[in-house]
Design a protein around this motif. Structure first.
Motif, PDB file in Angstrom:
ATOM      1  N   SER A 261      67.271 -91.305 -86.103  1.00  0.00           N
ATOM      2  CA  SER A 261      67.126 -91.461 -84.504  1.00  0.00           C
ATOM      3  C   SER A 261      65.651 -90.754 -84.312  1.00  0.00           C
ATOM      4  N   ARG A 262      65.485 -89.530 -84.218  1.00  0.00           N
ATOM      5  CA  ARG A 262      64.304 -88.310 -84.260  1.00  0.00           C
ATOM      6  C   ARG A 262      62.778 -89.340 -84.785  1.00  0.00           C
ATOM      7  N   ALA A 263      62.401 -90.032 -86.200  1.00  0.00           N
ATOM      8  CA  ALA A 263      61.989 -90.259 -87.106  1.00  0.00           C
ATOM      9  C   ALA A 263      61.639 -91.536 -86.326  1.00  0.00           C
ATOM     10  N   THR A 264      62.238 -92.801 -85.270  1.00  0.00           N
ATOM     11  CA  THR A 264      62.110 -93.854 -84.711  1.00  0.00           C
ATOM     12  C   THR A 264      62.805 -94.503 -83.865  1.00  0.00           C
ATOM     13  N   GLY A 265      62.737 -93.007 -82.773  1.00  0.00           N
ATOM     14  CA  GLY A 265      63.597 -93.469 -81.546  1.00  0.00           C
ATOM     15  C   GLY A 265      64.282 -94.160 -81.252  1.00  0.00           C
ATOM     16  N   ILE A 266      64.945 -94.895 -82.255  1.00  0.00           N
ATOM     17  CA  ILE A 266      65.852 -95.881 -82.033  1.00  0.00           C
ATOM     18  C   ILE A 266      67.413 -94.618 -81.682  1.00  0.00           C
ATOM     19  N   SER A 267      68.492 -94.910 -81.221  1.00  0.00           N
ATOM     20  CA  SER A 267      69.525 -94.674 -80.695  1.00  0.00           C
ATOM     21  C   SER A 267      70.597 -94.301 -81.849  1.00  0.00           C
ATOM     22  N   ARG A 268      70.906 -93.559 -81.847  1.00  0.00           N
ATOM     23  CA  ARG A 268      71.975 -93.223 -83.215  1.00  0.00           C
ATOM     24  C   ARG A 268      73.540 -93.926 -82.921  1.00  0.00           C
ATOM     25  N   PHE A 269      73.599 -94.516 -82.004  1.00  0.00           N
ATOM     26  CA  PHE A 269      74.447 -95.375 -81.765  1.00  0.00           C
ATOM     27  C   PHE A 269      74.491 -97.051 -82.739  1.00  0.00           C
ATOM     28  N   SER A 270      72.872 -97.706 -82.409  1.00  0.00           N
ATOM     29  CA  SER A 270      72.623 -98.679 -83.038  1.00  0.00           C
ATOM     30  C   SER A 270      72.834 -98.661 -84.687  1.00  0.00           C
ATOM     31  N   ILE A 271      72.076 -97.087 -84.855  1.00  0.00           N
ATOM     32  CA  ILE A 271      71.910 -96.898 -86.257  1.00  0.00           C
ATOM     33  C   ILE A 271      73.164 -96.712 -86.978  1.00  0.00           C
TER      34      ILE A 271
END
Length: 257
Positions: free
Chosen positions: A24-34
């Motif tokens: 999440s920190r590396a991509t800016g995508i939420s943990r929920f989505s990942i």
């Protein structure tokens, strides 16, 4: 909404051994989505579809002719309403007297938005063809509060390019929504005998001056002659009655079915 490239990168990072938080920190995508993506073997097309109107143009994978036809239907008898979680419903109202129109409307929606379900909602004498997506306002930026005739209706440059490339499909959508082909008749006295003559003509009726302008400008572009006709109960009526112009309309549009 994330495109497939972003999703696959996140999944690759997770597969390399990083935690959800690290990805999440590396991509800016939420943990929920990942976490959701990782729990599925492959994201479904419905979840991964990108916005079909990007970079001021329609995605080239979408059929422009079908979009031009659907644009005409939307400007005539369509509306977009917002539901929960900013999911929008496109509704095209179709008269039950024309089952072929309902089928054509369903086909065009499926061609433009192939991963989204198309359904029918029945009412007395009318069937609304409905499809939901977060991206309908992107495809139809004319969407806004209130009736169309009370707000400006302008095509974006990319929409105008599509109409210029597929004018007959656009006109067909407008005629299928707010137009018709009828047979008029008149009488003439020839040699003392009154004779009845019949002739076909097309009509298009709308209460928006902007939509009328789009219709007549496109008629001009394809060489169809038209004239305004009187309408007692408001709105604007466009008549196409010259024999050569009716023949052109018959060749490319024809009556509803």
């Amino acid at each position: 909404m994330y495109d497939m490239t972003a999703r696959q990168r996140a999944l690759d990072l997770y597969a390399s051994g990083l935690t959800f938080s690290q990805v999440s920190r590396a991509t800016g995508i939420s943990r929920f989505s990942i976490r959701q993506w990782a729990s599925r073997a492959a994201p479904s097309p419905r979840m991964t579809i990108e916005c079909p109107a990007r970079d001021s143009r329609l995605d080239p994978s979408r059929p422009q002719a079908d979009y031009a036809y659907l644009l005409g239907l939307y400007l005539g008898d369509g509306c977009i309403s917002e539901g929960r979680r900013r999911v929008f419903a496109l509704r095209i109202a179709c008269c039950d007297a024309w089952p072929g129109l309902i089928l054509e409307c369903e086909r065009a929606i499926s061609a433009v938005m192939p991963h989204n379900r198309v359904s029918r909602v029945h009412a007395p004498g009318c069937t609304s063809v409905v499809s939901t997506s977060k991206h309908w306002p992107c495809l139809f930026p004319q969407h806004g509060p209130g009736p169309k005739h009370l707000r400006p209706i302008r095509l974006t440059p990319w929409q105008q390019e599509i109409v210029d490339a597929h004018p007959w499909e656009f006109l067909r959508g407008l005629i299928h929504s707010d137009g018709c082909r009828i047979t008029n008749w008149t009488t003439r006295t020839v040699g003392g005998v009154k004779k009845r003559y019949e002739y076909p003509r097309y009509f298009f009726t709308n209460t928006s001056t902007d939509i009328i302008g789009l219709f007549t400008a496109t008629l001009d572009a394809v060489g169809v002659q038209w004239k305004p006709a009187s309408r007692s109960n408001g709105g604007f009526n466009i008549s196409i009655a010259r024999k050569d112009s009716v023949a052109l309309m018959d060749a490319h549009i024809g009556p509803k079915y």
